[in-house]
Design a protein around this motif. Structure first.
Motif, PDB file in Angstrom:
ATOM      1  N   MET A  61      20.633  -6.423  65.733  1.00  0.00           N
ATOM      2  CA  MET A  61      19.933  -5.359  66.446  1.00  0.00           C
ATOM      3  C   MET A  61      18.488  -5.346  65.992  1.00  0.00           C
ATOM      4  N   VAL A  62      17.578  -5.324  66.952  1.00  0.00           N
ATOM      5  CA  VAL A  62      16.157  -5.432  66.666  1.00  0.00           C
ATOM      6  C   VAL A  62      15.468  -4.110  66.951  1.00  0.00           C
ATOM      7  N   LYS A  63      14.653  -3.633  66.012  1.00  0.00           N
ATOM      8  CA  LYS A  63      13.917  -2.385  66.197  1.00  0.00           C
ATOM      9  C   LYS A  63      12.580  -2.687  66.863  1.00  0.00           C
ATOM     10  N   ILE A  98      19.409   3.430  65.615  1.00  0.00           N
ATOM     11  CA  ILE A  98      19.808   2.179  64.966  1.00  0.00           C
ATOM     12  C   ILE A  98      20.690   2.476  63.756  1.00  0.00           C
ATOM     13  N   LYS A  99      20.306   3.499  62.992  1.00  0.00           N
ATOM     14  CA  LYS A  99      21.083   3.856  61.807  1.00  0.00           C
ATOM     15  C   LYS A  99      22.489   4.307  62.192  1.00  0.00           C
ATOM     16  N   SER A 102      20.723  -6.692  70.615  1.00  0.00           N
ATOM     17  CA  SER A 102      20.342  -5.394  71.165  1.00  0.00           C
ATOM     18  C   SER A 102      18.976  -5.001  70.620  1.00  0.00           C
ATOM     19  N   PHE A 103      18.235  -4.256  71.422  1.00  0.00           N
ATOM     20  CA  PHE A 103      16.932  -3.736  71.017  1.00  0.00           C
ATOM     21  C   PHE A 103      16.964  -2.213  71.102  1.00  0.00           C
ATOM     22  N   GLY A 142      19.319  -0.477  73.649  1.00  0.00           N
ATOM     23  CA  GLY A 142      20.626  -0.430  73.006  1.00  0.00           C
ATOM     24  C   GLY A 142      21.133   0.935  72.620  1.00  0.00           C
ATOM     25  N   GLY A 143      20.232   1.904  72.363  1.00  0.00           N
ATOM     26  CA  GLY A 143      20.705   3.215  71.916  1.00  0.00           C
ATOM     27  C   GLY A 143      21.537   3.089  70.659  1.00  0.00           C
TER      28      GLY A 143
END
Length: 319
Positions: free
Chosen positions: A1-3, A295-296, A287-288, A269-270
């Protein structure tokens, strides 16, 4: 997962070089074109239209030749008017007619939610001028007229009447009032289930009728009390993402449009329902998400025993 901002990141030279033509399924529920700003971020009006249509060349470049794009989007209303907006339709037309992309609408699905809160509240519950807006659109889009797809992988269990028909091996064939001609043996072969419809019930329309979900879909309900993610969020006093894409929808399209090992991408992505479903079904995923708090909380999904079964503790009785 990418921030980060997916639209910007997906146009960066490094990402394009690594992902161009390699994504088998982009599935997402972008921020809806609402009139009010939400915590998870959403544009409105003309800004939304331009932003949405601008996704066409980004997504087209990433998709493989047989890949698909699946977008869930809700209806919108004109500000301070009891009139439904055409914004979502303009977005669809702009997306598939973008001059530098190769996208086309393969099929539209409808996702009906009878438990949805009355909306738009001003014109439904206050002034009582309109009925409840209770469904979302799901658009299946692709670069080819023949993207990878296999409806035999998302069959529904047969109805009771169909099971009886298969047992009897006979039925009333011939010409119908609609002028359709039903052959004498067209419905006598057992295919393992019936072909799914393009209408999803998040809850059954008829309590007396059995819910016949595709074999790979556990539930279309987003309020399932047994959901691991929701239970853990309650235990940790975490407010879950308010616009989670439905797990059942994602499971359906992953199974329908991809094979094991294929790459699935969600640019918005939520709390990462897409990544979770892809992991469960042995697909690769990216996911972004721009909001660090979501993300957490998405990490909770990957503590689910379905993905990470608890390690067995082996005793050594000789010690």
């Amino acid at each position: 997962m990418v921030k980060g901002d997916a639209v910007k990141l997906l146009q960066s030279e490094e990402v394009v070089e690594n992902l161009e033509g390699k994504v088998d399924l982009i599935i997402t529920s972008p921020p809806f074109p609402l009139n009010n700003k939400k915590k998870y971020g959403n544009k409105i009006g003309e800004d939304y239209r331009n932003w949405f249509i601008g996704l066409a060349p980004v997504f087209s470049k990433l998709l493989s030749e047989k890949g698909s794009l699946v977008i869930e989007i809700g209806n919108s209303w004109e500000p301070e008017r009891p009139v439904q907006s055409l914004l979502h339709l303009e977005c669809l037309l702009g997306l598939v007619n973008h001059p530098t992309s190769e996208l086309r609408l393969i099929q539209e699905f409808i996702c009906y939610n009878p438990s949805k809160l009355p909306s738009p509240a001003q014109w439904v519950t206050v002034n009582r001028l309109r009925t409840v807006d209770s469904y979302t659109h799901v658009w299946w889009i692709a670069k080819s007229d023949f993207p990878k797809a296999d409806n035999s992988k998302v069959l529904r269990p047969y109805s009771k009447s169909m099971k009886k028909l298969l047992e009897k091996q006979e039925y009333n064939s011939g010409k119908r009032p609609s002028e359709h001609v039903i052959s004498g043996d067209g419905f006598l072969k057992d295919h393992g289930g019936s072909i799914s419809h393009n209408f999803f019930e998040l809850e059954s329309l008829d309590e007396k009728r059995d819910v016949r979900l595709p074999h790979n879909v556990l539930s279309y309900s987003n309020t399932n009390s047994n959901d691991y993610f929701l239970k853990k969020c309650r235990e940790k006093n975490i407010t879950p993402h308010p616009a989670r894409m439905n797990k059942g929808l994602i499971e359906f399209f992953i199974e329908f449009l991809t094979d094991k090992g294929d790459l699935v991408l969600d640019p918005f992505g939520g709390s990462n329902t897409t990544g979770y479903c892809a992991e469960l079904s042995s697909r690769k995923w990216i996911s972004f998400e721009i909001d660090d708090s979501y993300i957490k909380q998405s990490k909770i999904r990957f503590q689910d025993p379905k993905i990470s079964p608890p390690k067995k503790v082996h005793r050594n009785d000789s010690k």
